[in-house]
Design a protein around this motif. Sequence first.
Motif, short mmCIF file in Angstrom:
data_model
loop_
_atom_site.label_atom_id
_atom_site.label_comp_id
_atom_site.label_asym_id
_atom_site.label_seq_id
_atom_site.Cartn_x
_atom_site.Cartn_y
_atom_site.Cartn_z
N UNK A 150 42.72 35.53 32.73
CA UNK A 150 41.97 34.66 33.65
C UNK A 150 42.97 33.38 33.87
N UNK A 151 43.23 33.13 35.24
CA UNK A 151 44.29 32.21 35.43
C UNK A 151 43.80 30.76 35.08
N UNK A 152 42.70 30.46 35.25
CA UNK A 152 42.00 29.09 34.85
C UNK A 152 42.15 28.95 33.41
N UNK A 153 41.78 30.06 32.55
CA UNK A 153 41.93 29.85 31.10
C UNK A 153 43.28 29.92 30.70
N UNK A 154 44.07 30.59 31.28
CA UNK A 154 45.52 30.55 30.85
C UNK A 154 46.28 29.11 31.25
N UNK A 155 45.69 28.60 32.33
CA UNK A 155 46.53 27.03 32.72
C UNK A 155 46.02 26.14 31.46
N UNK A 156 44.84 26.28 31.12
CA UNK A 156 44.12 25.63 29.90
C UNK A 156 45.02 25.68 28.75
N UNK A 157 45.36 27.08 28.24
CA UNK A 157 45.97 27.52 27.12
C UNK A 157 47.38 27.02 27.03
N UNK A 158 48.15 27.44 28.36
CA UNK A 158 49.49 26.82 28.54
C UNK A 158 49.50 25.53 28.32
N UNK A 159 48.77 24.59 29.19
CA UNK A 159 49.08 23.31 29.05
C UNK A 159 48.66 22.75 27.69
N UNK A 160 47.91 23.08 26.88
CA UNK A 160 47.33 22.70 25.80
C UNK A 160 48.39 23.04 24.63
N UNK A 161 48.77 24.25 24.48
CA UNK A 161 49.63 25.01 23.41
C UNK A 161 51.13 24.83 23.67
N UNK A 162 51.39 24.71 24.92
CA UNK A 162 52.94 24.26 25.16
C UNK A 162 53.30 23.16 25.47
N UNK A 163 52.37 22.19 26.03
CA UNK A 163 52.80 20.97 26.60
C UNK A 163 51.72 19.98 26.10
N UNK A 164 51.07 19.98 25.15
CA UNK A 164 50.15 19.02 24.57
C UNK A 164 49.36 18.42 25.37
N UNK A 165 48.88 18.83 26.39
CA UNK A 165 47.91 18.41 27.54
C UNK A 165 46.68 19.18 27.79
N UNK A 166 45.53 18.58 27.33
CA UNK A 166 44.29 19.35 27.68
C UNK A 166 44.05 19.34 29.05
N UNK A 167 44.18 20.41 29.59
CA UNK A 167 43.67 20.44 31.21
C UNK A 167 42.25 21.22 31.38
N UNK A 168 41.64 22.00 30.40
CA UNK A 168 40.48 22.59 30.31
C UNK A 168 39.48 21.72 31.01
N UNK A 169 39.40 20.38 30.80
CA UNK A 169 38.31 19.69 31.31
C UNK A 169 38.64 19.46 32.80
N UNK A 170 39.71 19.58 33.22
CA UNK A 170 39.81 19.51 34.67
C UNK A 170 39.04 20.71 35.64
N UNK A 171 38.77 21.91 35.26
CA UNK A 171 37.89 22.84 35.68
C UNK A 171 36.60 22.20 36.06
N UNK A 172 36.16 21.31 35.31
CA UNK A 172 34.80 20.61 35.70
C UNK A 172 34.63 19.29 36.23
N UNK A 173 35.76 18.30 35.82
CA UNK A 173 35.66 17.09 36.06
C UNK A 173 37.13 16.57 36.65
N UNK A 174 36.90 15.39 37.29
CA UNK A 174 38.26 14.80 37.73
C UNK A 174 38.90 14.61 36.57
N UNK A 175 40.44 15.08 36.67
CA UNK A 175 41.24 14.40 35.57
C UNK A 175 42.63 13.68 35.84
N UNK A 176 42.79 12.76 34.92
CA UNK A 176 43.84 11.83 35.21
C UNK A 176 45.30 12.74 35.56
#
Length: 177
Positions: A150-176
């Motif tokens: 799932x591309x959206x799930x993988x974007x969250x996994x990659x950003x959190x595990x490899x970049x240390x940034x939580x992007x999963x919240x951006x799926x439903x909310x504005x994200x900085x």
Amino acid sequence: ILAAKGDAAPLPRGSVDSLILEAAAAQGLTPVEPIDDASWLRRITLDLVGRIPTAAEHRLFFSEPSATRRERLVHRLVTSDRFADRWAVWLGDMLRVRSGAAGGPELDRFLRQAMRDRMPYDRIVRHLLTAVGSPGHDGAVGFFTAEGADPLEMAGVVSQTLLGVRMKCARCHDHPF
């Protein structure tokens, strides 16, 4: 310091110590004295292979010349299967490897082999993100199949595990970010 197989030469001896001493001096810190060989043997074995040294390892370590025993031990430990397995498990935990998920066992085998080959982390990550095919052909593909690709799930996994940034919240909310 060991270089990966096929990579450039390792750093010159003592260069890591120099960097640490420079950083400590810049912060106004005074480094403590080096620890004795017995304490160092226990700490480095725990750090690198996740267990205390065996009696045979203790005897071998202290039978070697004091000028080279630490370097020799590190080389033995980092070239051991135990080192590869320990750090593959750590990396697998970070990457959320699931042995019961599609591609999980293949991804685990890829990580273990990468650690045995002393593959640098940047090459591991590059391979994980660009692998194509099936996990049976290339175990790194298991990184994507574990999340059902799932591309959206993988974007969250990659950003959190490899970049240390939580992007999963951006799926439903504005994200900085």
